[in-house]
Design a protein around this motif. Structure first.
Motif, PDB file in Angstrom:
ATOM      1  N   ALA A  49       0.845  -1.196   0.000  1.00 37.37           N
ATOM      2  CA  ALA A  49       0.000   0.000   0.000  1.00 37.37           C
ATOM      3  C   ALA A  49       0.876   1.241   0.000  1.00 37.37           C
ATOM      4  O   ALA A  49       2.049   1.181   0.368  1.00 37.37           O
ATOM      5  CB  ALA A  49      -0.916   0.012   1.223  1.00 37.37           C
ATOM      6  N   TYR A  60      -3.749   0.572  -2.903  1.00 45.80           N
ATOM      7  CA  TYR A  60      -3.535  -0.755  -2.344  1.00 45.80           C
ATOM      8  C   TYR A  60      -3.324  -1.784  -3.444  1.00 45.80           C
ATOM      9  O   TYR A  60      -3.921  -1.693  -4.526  1.00 45.80           O
ATOM     10  CB  TYR A  60      -4.754  -1.175  -1.515  1.00 45.80           C
ATOM     11  N   LYS A  65      -6.693  -5.141  -0.455  1.00 46.38           N
ATOM     12  CA  LYS A  65      -7.864  -4.283  -0.296  1.00 46.38           C
ATOM     13  C   LYS A  65      -8.885  -4.926   0.623  1.00 46.38           C
ATOM     14  O   LYS A  65      -9.189  -6.108   0.512  1.00 46.38           O
ATOM     15  CB  LYS A  65      -8.506  -4.007  -1.652  1.00 46.38           C
TER      16      LYS A  65
END
Length: 123
Positions: A49, A60, A65
């Motif tokens: 990220a 991300y 995610k």
């Protein structure tokens, strides 16, 4: 000058959470975009990220995610990676990195790196 120090890693069980911290001892933290990467044994370094210098934009890797959240507190010169629902495949050394002008997923674009913190997730 940028000197990054990660902390917060450890040994946890699958499904647990961890929060990693990355602290910069320099005075210009708020001018750098920050990224988190990880590297497992025998594998290439992998983007996790990133967050812009202001904190207004985050990015991300698809597999992170919904489970991982990146944030930063410029008053504390610290970036964070909140990791939830950890899986054994998340086991790796996690690194934070800083870059001016770049906040993407290419680790070669980040100039400054911490020493890494080990995260181990048992099944």
């Amino acid at each position: 000058q940028v000197q990054l120090v990660e902390s917060g890693g450890g040994l946890v069980q699958a499904g647990d959470s961890l929060r990693l911290s990355c602290t910069n001892s320099g005075r210009t933290f708020s001018t750098y975009n920050m990224g988190w990467f990880r590297q497992a044994p025998g594998k290439e370094r992998e983007f996790v990220a990133s967050i812009s210098w202001s904190g207004s934009t985050t990015y991300y890797a698809d597999s992170m995610k919904g489970r991982f959240t990146i944030s930063r507190d410029n008053t504390e010169n610290t970036a964070y990676l909140q990791m939830n629902s950890l899986k054994p495949e998340d086991t790796a050394i996690y690194y934070c990195a800083a870059s001016r002008g770049y906040s993407g997923n290419n680790y070669r674009q980040y100039l400054y790196w911490g020493q890494g913190t080990q995260v181990t997730v048992s099944s």
